[in-house]
Write an enzyme that holds these catalytic residues in place. Structure first.
Site, PDB file in Angstrom:
ATOM      1  CG  HIS A 107       3.704   7.598   1.576  1.00 50.34           C
ATOM      2  ND1 HIS A 107       2.517   8.169   1.986  1.00 50.34           N
ATOM      3  CD2 HIS A 107       3.681   7.661   0.226  1.00 50.34           C
ATOM      4  CE1 HIS A 107       1.815   8.557   0.941  1.00 50.34           C
ATOM      5  NE2 HIS A 107       2.501   8.254  -0.137  1.00 50.34           N
ATOM      6  CB  CYS A 159      -5.745  -1.750   3.542  1.00 51.24           C
ATOM      7  SG  CYS A 159      -5.443   0.025   3.417  1.00 51.24           S
ATOM      8  CB  CYS A 188      -0.899  -0.024   1.238  1.00 49.55           C
ATOM      9  SG  CYS A 188      -1.979   1.414   1.418  1.00 49.55           S
ATOM     10  CB  SER A 226       0.042   3.473   4.313  1.00 49.16           C
ATOM     11  OG  SER A 226      -1.157   4.157   4.038  1.00 49.16           O
ATOM     12  CG  HIS A 244      -1.354  -1.629   6.085  1.00 45.56           C
ATOM     13  ND1 HIS A 244      -0.325  -0.994   5.431  1.00 45.56           N
ATOM     14  CD2 HIS A 244      -2.495  -1.177   5.525  1.00 45.56           C
ATOM     15  CE1 HIS A 244      -0.824  -0.190   4.514  1.00 45.56           C
ATOM     16  NE2 HIS A 244      -2.147  -0.286   4.540  1.00 45.56           N
TER      17      HIS A 244
END
Length: 255
Positions: free
Chosen positions: A52, A180, A47, A49, A74
């Site tokens: 990054h 997610c 992802c 997230s 995640h």
């Protein structure tokens, strides 16, 4: 057979410092303690997230790793390898997906129909277990678990509140995104935008989240669903998810 009382040796993709590449390392994974579950990971999604932190981009997620390496990830799906005392919702051998946010089912936010941001833990505290322990270790030293899930490891120990059993017929090689991307995109259309029958919708960006948003619009009965992406190769799969018209801004007006 489980290895409930044993430490597991396995591999994981480790982030030593923000803005640096992941490296595959040999790590150890402790047995689950009270209220915890150890999962053998079958698949994991990447992802933004997670990315990054690898790329070192600025993000609204502020975490202090306190100088410790961390296992990101995640979005994950796998099989329950062992359970700690007090775990009742899953058993050894169950197929599960991991959840990036806990769901105790009892606090004010879990009980509220408009939110699920559980009060039992936050982004920082879930990187550790009780008494600031870590179940993952590298060279005998603490190895943090991003969002408490650490799906970029072959095995991970998670709280029972961060796991959900799925149908054993579900394809675990792709079920990881449910944790997610699917919930984010589908929920954005159905719960946030509140798409209703006859709606006219547009979705920008047709990655996993965007495709899930298309599906949410379709399931809610939208009449027109426009998918927008600069990659024309996504048109075919977008239409499988409910897109009624595809637009590539880079080629708009050229045909």
């Amino acid at each position: 057979m489980t290895s409930k009382a044993q430490v597991i040796n396995c591999k994981a993709a480790v982030l030593w410092k923000e803005g640096t590449p992941l490296t595959v390392e040999n790590i150890t994974v402790d047995p689950p303690q009270e209220g915890e579950v150890r999962v053998r990971m079958v698949s994991a999604g990447l992802c933004a997230s997670d990315a990054h932190f690898i790329w070192g981009w600025e993000t609204d997620i502020i975490l202090d790793f306190e100088g410790n390496p961390i296992v990101l990830g995640h979005e994950g799906a796998g099989v329950v390898e062992s359970v700690g005392p007090g775990v009742t919702s899953v058993s050894v051998g169950d197929h599960v997906i991991l959840l990036w946010t806990p769901d105790c089912g009892q606090c004010a936010l879990c009980s509220h129909p408009k939110t699920n941001l559980c009060l039992s833990d936050d982004f920082v505290s879930v990187m550790y277990h009780k008494n600031k322990e870590t179940r993952l270790k590298i060279n005998g030293k603490p190895l943090l678990s991003f969002t408490g899930t650490a799906t970029f490891s072959e095995y991970s120990v998670v709280r029972e509140t961060q796991i959900a059993k799925v149908n054993p017929k579900a394809n675990l090689k792709s079920a990881c995104v449910i944790g997610c991307a699917v919930g984010t995109g589908y929920g954005s259309a159905v719960n946030i935008a509140k798409v209703h029958p006859g709606s006219k919708c547009a979705v920008w960006g047709l990655g996993a989240i965007g495709l899930s948003a298309l599906l949410g619009c379709k399931q809610a009965g939208a009449e027109t669903i426009i998918g927008v992406d600069i990659n024309s190769d996504k048109e075919s799969i977008a239409k499988q998810f409910g897109c009624t018209r595809f637009i590539n801004p880079k080629t708009l007006g050229k045909n």
